[in-house]
Write a protein that holds these residues in place. Structure first.
Motif, PDB file in Angstrom:
ATOM      1  N   PHE A  68     101.820   6.835  36.079  1.00 23.87           N
ATOM      2  CA  PHE A  68     102.355   6.565  34.736  1.00 23.87           C
ATOM      3  C   PHE A  68     103.037   7.818  34.188  1.00 23.87           C
ATOM      4  N   VAL A  69     102.407   8.967  34.384  1.00 21.33           N
ATOM      5  CA  VAL A  69     102.943  10.215  33.837  1.00 21.33           C
ATOM      6  C   VAL A  69     104.312  10.528  34.422  1.00 21.33           C
ATOM      7  N   LEU A  70     104.497  10.241  35.723  1.00 21.28           N
ATOM      8  CA  LEU A  70     105.777  10.524  36.349  1.00 21.28           C
ATOM      9  C   LEU A  70     106.917   9.733  35.717  1.00 21.28           C
ATOM     10  N   ARG A  71     106.573   8.608  35.129  1.00 19.19           N
ATOM     11  CA  ARG A  71     107.598   7.793  34.468  1.00 19.19           C
ATOM     12  C   ARG A  71     107.778   8.183  33.004  1.00 19.19           C
ATOM     13  N   HIS A  72     106.930   9.115  32.516  1.00 21.03           N
ATOM     14  CA  HIS A  72     107.012   9.591  31.133  1.00 21.03           C
ATOM     15  C   HIS A  72     106.893  11.119  31.161  1.00 21.03           C
ATOM     16  N   PRO A  73     107.958  11.816  31.534  1.00 17.61           N
ATOM     17  CA  PRO A  73     107.911  13.273  31.763  1.00 17.61           C
ATOM     18  C   PRO A  73     107.374  14.085  30.598  1.00 17.61           C
ATOM     19  N   THR A  74     107.496  13.589  29.377  1.00 17.10           N
ATOM     20  CA  THR A  74     107.010  14.367  28.238  1.00 17.10           C
ATOM     21  C   THR A  74     105.498  14.556  28.268  1.00 17.10           C
ATOM     22  N   ARG A  75     104.799  13.742  29.057  1.00 17.18           N
ATOM     23  CA  ARG A  75     103.345  13.846  29.141  1.00 17.18           C
ATOM     24  C   ARG A  75     102.881  14.708  30.313  1.00 17.18           C
ATOM     25  N   THR A  76     103.822  15.263  31.061  1.00 15.57           N
ATOM     26  CA  THR A  76     103.473  15.950  32.307  1.00 15.57           C
ATOM     27  C   THR A  76     102.586  17.159  32.075  1.00 15.57           C
ATOM     28  N   LEU A  77     102.970  18.034  31.130  1.00 17.26           N
ATOM     29  CA  LEU A  77     102.200  19.261  30.919  1.00 17.26           C
ATOM     30  C   LEU A  77     100.754  18.956  30.526  1.00 17.26           C
ATOM     31  N   LYS A  78     100.572  17.992  29.623  1.00 18.69           N
ATOM     32  CA  LYS A  78      99.223  17.633  29.208  1.00 18.69           C
ATOM     33  C   LYS A  78      98.431  17.060  30.369  1.00 18.69           C
ATOM     34  N   ALA A  79      99.066  16.209  31.182  1.00 14.80           N
ATOM     35  CA  ALA A  79      98.375  15.610  32.324  1.00 14.80           C
ATOM     36  C   ALA A  79      97.944  16.668  33.329  1.00 14.80           C
ATOM     37  N   LEU A  80      98.814  17.645  33.574  1.00 16.21           N
ATOM     38  CA  LEU A  80      98.466  18.709  34.514  1.00 16.21           C
ATOM     39  C   LEU A  80      97.335  19.572  33.965  1.00 16.21           C
ATOM     40  N   ARG A  81      97.378  19.839  32.656  1.00 18.55           N
ATOM     41  CA  ARG A  81      96.307  20.652  32.057  1.00 18.55           C
ATOM     42  C   ARG A  81      94.951  19.953  32.184  1.00 18.55           C
ATOM     43  N   LEU A  82      94.938  18.642  31.929  1.00 20.98           N
ATOM     44  CA  LEU A  82      93.683  17.901  32.031  1.00 20.98           C
ATOM     45  C   LEU A  82      93.173  17.835  33.467  1.00 20.98           C
ATOM     46  N   ARG A  83      94.082  17.934  34.430  1.00 22.03           N
ATOM     47  CA  ARG A  83      93.681  17.831  35.823  1.00 22.03           C
ATOM     48  C   ARG A  83      93.340  19.170  36.462  1.00 22.03           C
ATOM     49  N   TRP A  84      93.422  20.244  35.683  1.00 22.33           N
ATOM     50  CA  TRP A  84      92.957  21.543  36.189  1.00 22.33           C
ATOM     51  C   TRP A  84      91.444  21.455  36.358  1.00 22.33           C
ATOM     52  N   PRO A  85      90.908  21.637  37.567  1.00 20.51           N
ATOM     53  CA  PRO A  85      89.474  21.404  37.796  1.00 20.51           C
ATOM     54  C   PRO A  85      88.605  22.403  37.054  1.00 20.51           C
ATOM     55  N   ASN A  86      87.545  21.899  36.420  1.00 18.03           N
ATOM     56  CA  ASN A  86      86.626  22.829  35.778  1.00 18.03           C
ATOM     57  C   ASN A  86      85.805  23.548  36.856  1.00 18.03           C
ATOM     58  N   PRO A  87      85.126  24.646  36.522  1.00 18.99           N
ATOM     59  CA  PRO A  87      84.438  25.446  37.553  1.00 18.99           C
ATOM     60  C   PRO A  87      83.431  24.660  38.381  1.00 18.99           C
ATOM     61  N   ILE A  88      82.751  23.691  37.768  1.00 23.94           N
ATOM     62  CA  ILE A  88      81.746  22.916  38.495  1.00 23.94           C
ATOM     63  C   ILE A  88      82.409  22.037  39.545  1.00 23.94           C
ATOM     64  N   GLN A  89      83.381  21.270  39.124  1.00 24.57           N
ATOM     65  CA  GLN A  89      84.088  20.373  40.028  1.00 24.57           C
ATOM     66  C   GLN A  89      84.770  21.145  41.154  1.00 24.57           C
ATOM     67  N   ALA A  90      85.373  22.279  40.823  1.00 24.68           N
ATOM     68  CA  ALA A  90      86.072  23.071  41.821  1.00 24.68           C
ATOM     69  C   ALA A  90      85.110  23.623  42.870  1.00 24.68           C
ATOM     70  N   THR A  91      83.957  24.088  42.427  1.00 20.66           N
ATOM     71  CA  THR A  91      82.988  24.662  43.367  1.00 20.66           C
ATOM     72  C   THR A  91      82.508  23.619  44.359  1.00 20.66           C
ATOM     73  N   VAL A  92      82.166  22.442  43.869  1.00 26.14           N
ATOM     74  CA  VAL A  92      81.703  21.385  44.763  1.00 26.14           C
ATOM     75  C   VAL A  92      82.855  20.873  45.631  1.00 26.14           C
ATOM     76  N   GLY A  93      84.050  20.799  45.044  1.00 26.45           N
ATOM     77  CA  GLY A  93      85.197  20.292  45.781  1.00 26.45           C
ATOM     78  C   GLY A  93      85.521  21.098  47.024  1.00 26.45           C
ATOM     79  N   VAL A  94      85.334  22.417  46.962  1.00 29.12           N
ATOM     80  CA  VAL A  94      85.620  23.262  48.128  1.00 29.12           C
ATOM     81  C   VAL A  94      84.352  23.644  48.876  1.00 29.12           C
ATOM     82  N   GLY A  95      83.223  23.064  48.460  1.00 29.91           N
ATOM     83  CA  GLY A  95      81.961  23.339  49.160  1.00 29.91           C
ATOM     84  C   GLY A  95      81.399  24.717  48.917  1.00 29.91           C
TER      85      GLY A  95
END
Length: 352
Positions: A288-315
């Motif tokens: 959806f965001v790709l079809r509405h470029p004005t929302r891209t920056l916010k979408a990317l910011r929200l998808r920056w992994p928090n420290p907990i998720q990132a730690t588990v994600g890379v093991g």
């Protein structure tokens, strides 16, 4: 955008509201009407409105307007719980009619440990089936009746590093209405709850309440060695998740792993996450965001992994080292995954 201190302060208040809320006997909550008004809608969005209302019922704040919102959330969750139970029964019956024996985890398996049906919200029904029976299960749930059940179908226990057969042999049947539903053994389910919560960045407080309710409802023959078996890092993650339930929600875990100090970044990351009003799981997909470029920056910011998720994600380990390298690594992995999906996005298929 709220700063880190405000986010953490809001997260700490949420933890205070939820402490002990899953127990049969809960202490009254002493909170000002103004403080409650500041977080009431946030509690509802996070799915813990019913638990908050339970603590407020015995307090003087239970008559304020914000408490009324929480009471309404509790009533709605009570109705939704009954509907969810019917869907579970229907999904299990459809699969068994096709010769497939499913395993249920999270959802109702966690909620049955709460004293009232309206305390925990529901989403999809998480069912696991034998890998070789997955196509049969998909077909069995592919009709109108199955699609109404909203099943999230799995065929691997990736979080547990266990085979289907290992988990199935330890599973047990629990009655739900007119059927017996097969659920994971307490040791396997607690491990799954812990790693699932951390793997999603612990953004939903109800997941930590699930862990607290689980550790206070363990059977007498609970085997901690079996729960913590496997890769030492997974055992560390489980121990830290239980430590968070002890520290933030005052969960009692008699006979469990030692209550060791938690990394400072872990507590801070969880509280800041709870204090945020938005999460990428509750926002439009990248398709959806790709079809509405004005929302891209916010979408990317929200998808920056928090420290907990990132730690588990890379093991990675839950130690005192900085988390930024883990976050960069997890972000790179996600970017590569997204790049592989890009052709499908261009052709109109949807991905989160």
């Amino acid at each position: 955008m709220p700063g880190p201190k405000l986010l953490r302060s809001r997260g700490e208040l949420i933890a205070t509201v939820l402490a002990g809320s899953w127990r049969r006997s809960v202490p009254p909550l002493h909170i000002s009407a103004d403080a409650l008004a500041d977080i009431a809608s946030h509690l509802i969005r996070l799915g813990v409105g019913g638990l908050a209302w339970r603590r407020l019922r015995a307090s003087g704040a239970s008559t304020c307007p914000a408490a009324f919102e929480l009471r309404q959330a509790y009533r709605l969750q009570t109705l939704e719980a009954r509907l969810h139970e019917r869907r579970v029964v229907q999904a299990v019956s459809l699969l068994r009619a096709a010769g497939v024996e499913p395993l249920l985890a999270k959802g109702w398996a966690a909620a049955r440990l709460y004293p009232e049906p309206g305390l925990r919200p529901y989403g999809d029904i998480d069912l696991w089936v034998r890998p070789d029976q997955h196509p049969v299960a998909v077909a069995a749930l592919g009709g109108p009746a199955g699609q109404c059940c909203r099943v999230d179908l799995h065929d691997r226990f990736a979080e547990l590093e266990l085979t289907w057969q290992e988990v199935y042999e330890r599973s047990r049947l629990e009655r739900l209405g007119e059927v017996q539903v097969r659920v994971l053994a307490s040791e396997d389910h607690l491990g799954l709850l812990c790693i699932h919560m951390l793997g999603h960045g612990a953004w939903r407080p109800v997941w930590l309440c699930d862990i607290a309710a689980a550790v206070e409802s363990l059977p007498e023959d609970f085997d901690w060695a079996r729960c913590l078996r496997g890769h030492p890092r997974h055992a560390q993650w489980i121990t830290c998740a239980i430590g968070l339930a002890r520290r933030l929600l005052r969960a009692r875990c008699d006979g469990g792993p030692p209550d060791r100090p938690l990394p400072r970044w872990l507590l801070a990351a969880l509280l800041r996450q709870w204090g945020r009003h938005e999460h990428y799981m509750t926002t439009p997909s990248m398709a959806f965001v790709l079809r509405h470029p004005t929302r891209t920056l916010k979408a990317l910011r929200l998808r920056w992994p928090n420290p907990i998720q990132a730690t588990v994600g890379v093991g990675g380990p839950f130690n005192s080292l900085p988390r930024l390298p883990f976050q960069i690594g997890e972000c790179l992995v996600r970017t590569l995954r997204f790049a592989r999906q890009l052709p499908n996005l261009i052709h109109g298929k949807s991905f989160a």
